[in-house]
Motif scaffolding. Structure first.
Motif: not given
Length: 261
Positions: A103-130
């Motif tokens: 997140g910077f200036y007025d932009k949010i750039v997603m980099q992990g794999t997003m799973n909206c149904k289960d409400n998480f973003v996955e990166l390198n096997g870890y899941k962060w609450n979306l």
């Protein structure tokens, strides 16, 4: 020989400036690298695939979390750049490094794999609450909006525990996040050799960010500071940590009181 060196130096400098200029144009205009742009309330969503309706819901829920911030600006428009094949997230990753999102200036750039149904973003096997990740990165945009580019990180060199800890503080408002004593308990009970701390929903935050979060929670909830006061306060991170842990030892027997929330 000297003329040749000077000529090549000028050419390389000019080429570097042109490349930097092109990168800046792309960074400020994500649509140049995406197939689609969809507008929802304050958001411009840049995407290559059909938008999951659950993403819209997640954005709305993240926006509600922002309302607790003293920096909240209901009129701030934000760009959401999805990671679906566009070169944009790759450009940001090359410049800033790997992350779940930036997140910077007025932009949010997603980099992990997003799973909206289960409400998480996955990166390198870890899941962060979306929803919490979106709110975290949106909080950085609020910081840029309120403080200005020069007084924001990385230029301003605000201590990471204040910069990232505040974004975690705003984003983590679940019922199991609000009690500081229980939050310190969770950190003490976690594996100190692990990179992450895990929550009830099986999502994580980094151990470093978790430590920053509870320091900010202590300053804002227990010491009753506001964020502007925290930014100008000169007390060191180590001193705040020692003060917090002393408070914890004195009050840890009373884990249920709402006073600590």
């Amino acid at each position: 020989m000297k003329r040749q060196i000077k000529k090549w130096t000028l050419r390389l400098t000019a080429t570097g400036l042109i490349i930097a200029g092109l990168l800046l144009i792309i960074i400020l205009n994500p649509i140049l690298t995406y197939a689609n742009k969809t507008t929802h309330k304050i958001f411009s969503i840049y995407h290559d695939k059909a938008i999951d309706p659950l993403l819209i819901s997640a954005l709305d829920q993240a926006t509600l979390l922002l309302k607790t911030s003293e920096f909240n600006n209901n009129n701030l428009r934000l760009d959401i750049c999805l990671n679906e094949g566009s070169t944009y997230p790759t450009i940001i990753k090359t410049i800033r490094g790997q992350a779940f999102a930036w997140g910077f200036y007025d932009k949010i750039v997603m980099q992990g794999t997003m799973n909206c149904k289960d409400n998480f973003v996955e990166l390198n096997g870890y899941k962060w609450n979306l929803i919490q990740l979106l709110a975290h990165e949106m909080t950085h945009c609020l910081q840029f909006d309120k403080l200005g580019l020069i007084k924001s990180n990385p230029i301003a060199n605000i201590p990471n525990w204040k910069w990232e800890g505040y974004a975690e503080y705003i984003s983590r408002q679940n019922t199991d996040h609000k009690n500081l004593i229980k939050n310190i308990d969770r950190l003490k009970q976690s594996d100190e050799n692990s990179w992450e701390v895990t929550f009830k929903d099986n999502t994580i935050t980094s151990r470093e960010y978790y430590s920053y979060w509870i320091l900010v929670q202590y300053c804002l909830n227990i010491k009753k500071m506001n964020y502007q006061q925290l930014l100008t306060d000169k007390t060191s991170e180590q001193s705040i940590k020692q003060e917090m842990m002393k408070w914890y030892e004195e009050n840890k027997s009373d884990r249920t009181t709402s006073v600590w929330q």
